[in-house]
Scaffold this motif. Sequence first.
Motif, PDB file in Angstrom:
ATOM      1  N   ALA A  30       0.897  -1.334  -0.008  1.00 19.89           N
ATOM      2  CA  ALA A  30       0.037  -0.001   0.021  1.00 19.89           C
ATOM      3  C   ALA A  30       0.914   1.331  -0.049  1.00 19.89           C
ATOM      4  O   ALA A  30       0.489   2.285  -0.577  1.00 19.89           O
ATOM      5  N   ALA A  31       1.938   1.157   0.776  1.00 18.42           N
ATOM      6  CA  ALA A  31       2.951   2.334   0.813  1.00 18.42           C
ATOM      7  C   ALA A  31       3.309   2.637  -0.667  1.00 18.42           C
ATOM      8  O   ALA A  31       3.528   3.607  -1.128  1.00 18.42           O
ATOM      9  N   GLU A  32       3.967   1.399  -1.275  1.00 18.86           N
ATOM     10  CA  GLU A  32       4.441   1.415  -2.519  1.00 18.86           C
ATOM     11  C   GLU A  32       3.795   2.173  -3.591  1.00 18.86           C
ATOM     12  O   GLU A  32       4.001   2.975  -4.328  1.00 18.86           O
ATOM     13  N   ALA A  33       2.159   1.740  -3.531  1.00 14.93           N
ATOM     14  CA  ALA A  33       1.319   2.347  -4.423  1.00 14.93           C
ATOM     15  C   ALA A  33       1.046   3.620  -4.282  1.00 14.93           C
ATOM     16  O   ALA A  33       0.869   4.465  -5.031  1.00 14.93           O
ATOM     17  N   ALA A  34       1.085   4.176  -2.885  1.00 14.64           N
ATOM     18  CA  ALA A  34       0.730   5.558  -2.507  1.00 14.64           C
ATOM     19  C   ALA A  34       1.989   6.253  -3.120  1.00 14.64           C
ATOM     20  O   ALA A  34       1.719   7.538  -3.541  1.00 14.64           O
TER      21      ALA A  34
END
Length: 433
Positions: free
Chosen positions: A299-303
């Motif tokens: 999720a952090a990578e996508a953000a």
Amino acid sequence: MNSESHPHSQPPKETSLLDEPGVGTKALKASATQSCEDNHALRLHLHNQQAQHAALLDASPDAIVSVDPEGKIREWNAAAERTFGHLRQEAIGRNIDELLLSAAQLKVPAQSLVRRLLHSGDHFVGRPFDVLAARSGGEEFFAEVVIGSLAAGDPPRTTAFVRDVSDRRNAEDAVRRVQAARSGLIDSALDAIATVDQTGAIKEWNPAAERIFGYTRAFALGQEAGDLLLPGPALEVQRGELSRSFRTGKGRMLGRLTEMNAVRANGGEFPVELTVTASPNLSVPAFTIYIRDITERKAAEAALRRSEERYRLLVEGVGDYAIHLLDPRGRVVTWNAGAENMQGYRSGEIIGRRFSRFYTPEDVARGKPEQVLATAAAEGRYSDEGWSVRRDGTRFWANILLTALRAESGNLVGYSRIGRTVANVPADATAPA
């Protein structure tokens, strides 16, 4: 007168060799000689048997101790001397408990060797048990005792075979400590850890696995790992590869970090990093699966990707400002449309080249590009107005802001450079060459 008809005649007297002169004495002597020879042969046979018995006792690697019905030692072989440090003449006649057992063991009546040897029937015969023994110098050690059957004799004796098992007990203790430490590490791990056998059946399931997958340990044990972690037709390929790793000890998943989706007890899929390792030095093949839930990281990578994309669109969409990044040595790392408009270079022509080509030859000769970087690194930023050079060699007046970029550690990672064209050239500015 005829003797047969004499009324007082006697029948002939029977005689033997003993009645003949000298014959009886010879027979007695022969009989006595034979008896002495028989006794000598018997004593020799008995001596040989005793010698063989003693040789067998002394050849034994284990201590052999025989006791009488009172618990007093009647036999003590060479191995017993080596094991306990008491000579045979010191041990014979001593109480076996007092000579062999440690002070701590003597305080427990149920641990008495006399009781086990003499007052427990056949309960302990042939069944090994451990005791805490003591050597002559007071050193305590663990010994394994096996009681033999009651031996005939006067008085009858019971024999104990004693073996020093200190090394074995120390090894067992070391294994228990390693297992306890391993268990503590597994139980405290943040990642899910499962151990499986060659068939893929789960043999261990740590608390993190319970938390991540939602299955209790009691439910997970015995389940097939592939079916539990990767159910459904969508994960059939990964499930087959996992099972192949267990069955053959080979495969793409073995010893490698693999990203895939797993399934929780509630049916929800989530991303994981999975590693399978073979457990070494085991007679029966076993494997350990390490599983990390990477939902938050993904999720952090996508953000971050979305943020970078928005930044890219913002920077590239700005046509009036040259915005680009430099590495710590002043080489161009990024390039936007505004920079292309202002300097005349396409990204493929300028990325990787030093930003000093934007300065006039006079400034380069004075070392101005290096001074700009040094000032920004020392003070955090540098701003200036002056002549800048386009790709075709023409000059224009520009306003430049250079900012040093540092990591959380404080290390310099590069610079951001923002520039814009200034239409009004100062009156005192030296005319371009």
